[in-house]
Design an enzyme around this catalytic site. Structure first.
Site, PDB file in Angstrom:
ATOM      1  N   ARG A 236      16.614  15.897 -19.591  1.00 38.20           N
ATOM      2  CA  ARG A 236      16.892  15.214 -18.554  1.00 38.20           C
ATOM      3  C   ARG A 236      17.136  15.999 -17.400  1.00 38.20           C
ATOM      4  NH1 ARG A 236      14.688  11.488 -20.211  1.00 38.20           N
ATOM      5  NH2 ARG A 236      15.447   9.574 -20.694  1.00 38.20           N
ATOM      6  N   GLU A 265      15.273  13.397  -9.491  1.00 43.02           N
ATOM      7  CA  GLU A 265      13.875  12.623  -9.435  1.00 43.02           C
ATOM      8  C   GLU A 265      13.781  11.187  -9.095  1.00 43.02           C
ATOM      9  OE1 GLU A 265      13.204  13.392 -13.850  1.00 43.02           O
ATOM     10  OE2 GLU A 265      12.481  10.978 -13.872  1.00 43.02           O
ATOM     11  N   HIS A 283       7.497  13.789 -15.114  1.00 41.95           N
ATOM     12  CA  HIS A 283       7.932  12.979 -16.149  1.00 41.95           C
ATOM     13  C   HIS A 283       7.015  12.383 -17.221  1.00 41.95           C
ATOM     14  CE1 HIS A 283      12.243  11.099 -17.476  1.00 41.95           C
ATOM     15  NE2 HIS A 283      11.489  11.113 -18.459  1.00 41.95           N
TER      16      HIS A 283
HETATM   17  P1  NAP Z   1      18.481  13.182 -30.414  1.00 43.42           P
HETATM   18  O1  NAP Z   1      17.962  13.144 -31.827  1.00 43.42           O
HETATM   19  O2  NAP Z   1      19.791  12.321 -30.467  1.00 43.42           O
HETATM   20  O3  NAP Z   1      18.906  14.876 -30.438  1.00 43.42           O
HETATM   21  C1  NAP Z   1      19.576  15.094 -29.207  1.00 43.42           C
HETATM   22  C2  NAP Z   1      20.327  16.448 -29.634  1.00 43.42           C
HETATM   23  O4  NAP Z   1      21.317  17.011 -28.738  1.00 43.42           O
HETATM   24  C3  NAP Z   1      21.114  16.260 -31.179  1.00 43.42           C
HETATM   25  O5  NAP Z   1      20.675  17.597 -31.886  1.00 43.42           O
HETATM   26  C4  NAP Z   1      22.492  16.426 -30.532  1.00 43.42           C
HETATM   27  O6  NAP Z   1      23.287  17.168 -31.371  1.00 43.42           O
HETATM   28  C5  NAP Z   1      22.441  17.512 -29.594  1.00 43.42           C
HETATM   29  N1  NAP Z   1      23.434  17.135 -28.523  1.00 43.42           N
HETATM   30  C6  NAP Z   1      23.954  16.077 -27.893  1.00 43.42           C
HETATM   31  N2  NAP Z   1      25.011  16.285 -26.968  1.00 43.42           N
HETATM   32  C7  NAP Z   1      25.212  17.829 -27.017  1.00 43.42           C
HETATM   33  C8  NAP Z   1      26.097  18.741 -26.676  1.00 43.42           C
HETATM   34  N3  NAP Z   1      27.065  17.916 -25.783  1.00 43.42           N
HETATM   35  N4  NAP Z   1      26.048  19.850 -26.839  1.00 43.42           N
HETATM   36  C9  NAP Z   1      24.982  20.199 -27.715  1.00 43.42           C
HETATM   37  N5  NAP Z   1      24.166  19.562 -28.255  1.00 43.42           N
HETATM   38  C10 NAP Z   1      24.179  18.292 -28.029  1.00 43.42           C
HETATM   39  O7  NAP Z   1      17.595  12.782 -29.454  1.00 43.42           O
HETATM   40  P2  NAP Z   1      16.227  13.126 -29.141  1.00 43.42           P
HETATM   41  O8  NAP Z   1      15.314  11.853 -29.514  1.00 43.42           O
HETATM   42  O9  NAP Z   1      15.716  14.417 -29.693  1.00 43.42           O
HETATM   43  O10 NAP Z   1      15.892  13.094 -27.659  1.00 43.42           O
HETATM   44  C11 NAP Z   1      16.590  13.942 -26.875  1.00 43.42           C
HETATM   45  C12 NAP Z   1      16.465  13.441 -25.340  1.00 43.42           C
HETATM   46  O11 NAP Z   1      15.381  14.077 -24.949  1.00 43.42           O
HETATM   47  C13 NAP Z   1      16.629  12.183 -25.037  1.00 43.42           C
HETATM   48  O12 NAP Z   1      18.041  11.887 -24.961  1.00 43.42           O
HETATM   49  C14 NAP Z   1      16.111  12.390 -23.686  1.00 43.42           C
HETATM   50  O13 NAP Z   1      16.932  12.076 -22.438  1.00 43.42           O
HETATM   51  C15 NAP Z   1      14.990  13.198 -23.612  1.00 43.42           C
HETATM   52  N6  NAP Z   1      13.669  12.779 -23.682  1.00 43.42           N
HETATM   53  C16 NAP Z   1      12.827  13.012 -22.720  1.00 43.42           C
HETATM   54  C17 NAP Z   1      11.564  12.568 -22.554  1.00 43.42           C
HETATM   55  C18 NAP Z   1      10.615  12.945 -21.365  1.00 43.42           C
HETATM   56  O14 NAP Z   1       9.833  12.043 -20.857  1.00 43.42           O
HETATM   57  N7  NAP Z   1      10.639  14.082 -20.925  1.00 43.42           N
HETATM   58  C19 NAP Z   1      10.986  11.794 -23.650  1.00 43.42           C
HETATM   59  C20 NAP Z   1      11.968  11.466 -24.571  1.00 43.42           C
HETATM   60  C21 NAP Z   1      13.253  11.838 -24.708  1.00 43.42           C
HETATM   61  P3  NAP Z   1      23.806  16.267 -32.702  1.00 43.42           P
HETATM   62  O15 NAP Z   1      22.939  16.517 -33.978  1.00 43.42           O
HETATM   63  O16 NAP Z   1      25.330  17.157 -33.021  1.00 43.42           O
HETATM   64  O17 NAP Z   1      24.271  14.935 -32.308  1.00 43.42           O
END
Ligand code: NAP
Length: 316
Positions: A236, A265, A283
């Site tokens: 993000r 954005e 994005h």
């Molecule tokens: P996810 O499986 O929940 O993975 C997020 C990771 O971040 C988890 O390992 C989590 O740790 C870690 N995390 C959360 N808060 C943290 C903190 N304060 N300090 C350190 N690590 C932290 O989510 P995902 O499916 O991979 O997606 C991640 C993010 O990518 C989404 O939330 C979204 O904002 C972004 N995204 C962007 C796009 C784009 O179009 N560019 C597309 C899809 C997603 P834990 O394992 O300890 O919970």
């Protein structure tokens, strides 16, 4: 029949899945205004919403007795919804995890390669008619194979990026997170983000947007990186402090960056757009036909399950 608002134009293949519901299509590509969000909470039983629909606490506070009981987000990231305020208003929130993972990891790899190999600069050179032909020292970039990648947030997308780096590019994988993960490939855990930043050639963010992750990549982290290293943000926008990144790129503190998301954005400061050592994408993490249909399918599945009284597949 339950009334559902679809807040944005979706791929056509998604609409038939909404059978049995009284659907209102808002055939626009722009986010809902606050007035539209308030009206939707009062007039519909459910809303399929998405990025940009800023369901902040004040929106919920303005609607005393919401008719709406479910906000089914189209997307895995839901930092545009104040989930605590939604819950307090008696509204459940769902998202679409998993469907987005591979496509977003692919965009991270696209940005890594484009930044490391200076692909944006190269394309601009050719398009401008300024290419003078191949020579041994033309546009030398960073060779990715065998280098070290640092993943910030080893969740679904972080792991998909790591796997591509490990198996596809023979890279050493290191990562920062709240706790070590049980992984089926070699990856070194760092509990200190600055220490991770200091020893990688590419640092990639894959954490959710939240108050804890806001400006996680700041001047200190960028200052810890090596001068040739690249920063890639597919998470993000506000995970990276944009002003600090601009400064680091202008002064050559890091070698380059690739961004899919932006702090404010779709607005980008002129200083960001002026930087040549920066790759900018609009994005596009999940932007393939197949993935957007899958995301729509998951969002609708959540709505259908909710109104049929079945367990919610993806409550947040
Ligand atoms: P996810 O499986 O929940 O993975 C997020 C990771 O971040 C988890 O390992 C989590 O740790 C870690 N995390 C959360 N808060 C943290 C903190 N304060 N300090 C350190 N690590 C932290 O989510 P995902 O499916 O991979 O997606 C991640 C993010 O990518 C989404 O939330 C979204 O904002 C972004 N995204 C962007 C796009 C784009 O179009 N560019 C597309 C899809 C997603 P834990 O394992 O300890 O919970």
């Amino acid at each position: 029949m339950k009334k559902v608002l679809i807040s944005r134009v979706l791929p056509e293949a998604v609409y038939p899945l909404l059978e049995g519901l009284d659907v209102t299509r808002r055939d626009q590509t722009s986010p809902l205004s606050k007035d539209e969000m308030r009206a939707a909470l009062g007039a519909f039983d459910g809303v399929l919403c998405t990025l940009g629909d800023q369901y902040s606490a004040d929106v919920f506070a303005d609607v005393a007795q919401p008719r709406c009981k479910i906000l089914a987000n189209f997307g895995v990231g839901y930092n545009h919804i104040d989930v605590a305020a939604a819950k307090a208003a008696g509204i459940v929130v769902t998202n679409t995890p998993g469907a987005v993972t591979d496509a977003t990891a692919d965009i991270a790899m696209t940005l890594m390669l484009m930044s490391a190999r200076r692909a944006g600069e190269g394309e601009r050179l050719v398009r401008a008619g300024k290419w003078e032909g191949w020579h041994p020292t033309q546009m030398l970039g960073l060779h990715l194979t065998g280098k070290t990648v640092g993943i910030v947030g080893m969740g679904r997308i972080g792991q998909a990026i790591a796997r591509r780096c490990h198996f596809g590019f023979d890279m050493n994988v290191r990562y920062y997170g709240r706790s070590p993960k049980d992984l089926d490939f070699e990856a070194a855990f760092h509990s200190d983000l600055n220490a991770l930043a200091a020893c990688v050639d590419v640092l990639v963010t894959a954490v959710p947007g939240s108050t804890e992750t806001r400006h996680m990549i700041n001047a200190q982290v960028l200052g810890a990186m090596q001068p040739h290293a690249r920063l890639i943000n597919i998470a993000r926008g506000d995970v990276v402090e944009e002003a600090a990144l601009i400064d680091a790129l202008q002064r050559g503190v890091i070698g380059g960056a690739g961004l899919d998301v932006y702090e404010f954005e779709p607005a980008l400061p002129e200083a960001l757009r002026a930087l040549d050592n920066l790759v900018l994408l609009p994005h596009m993490g999940t932007s393939t036909e197949e993935v957007r249909v899958d995301m729509g399918g998951m969002a609708v599945e959540n709505i259908q399950a909710f109104f049929r009284g079945n367990p919610l597949p993806n409550a947040v």
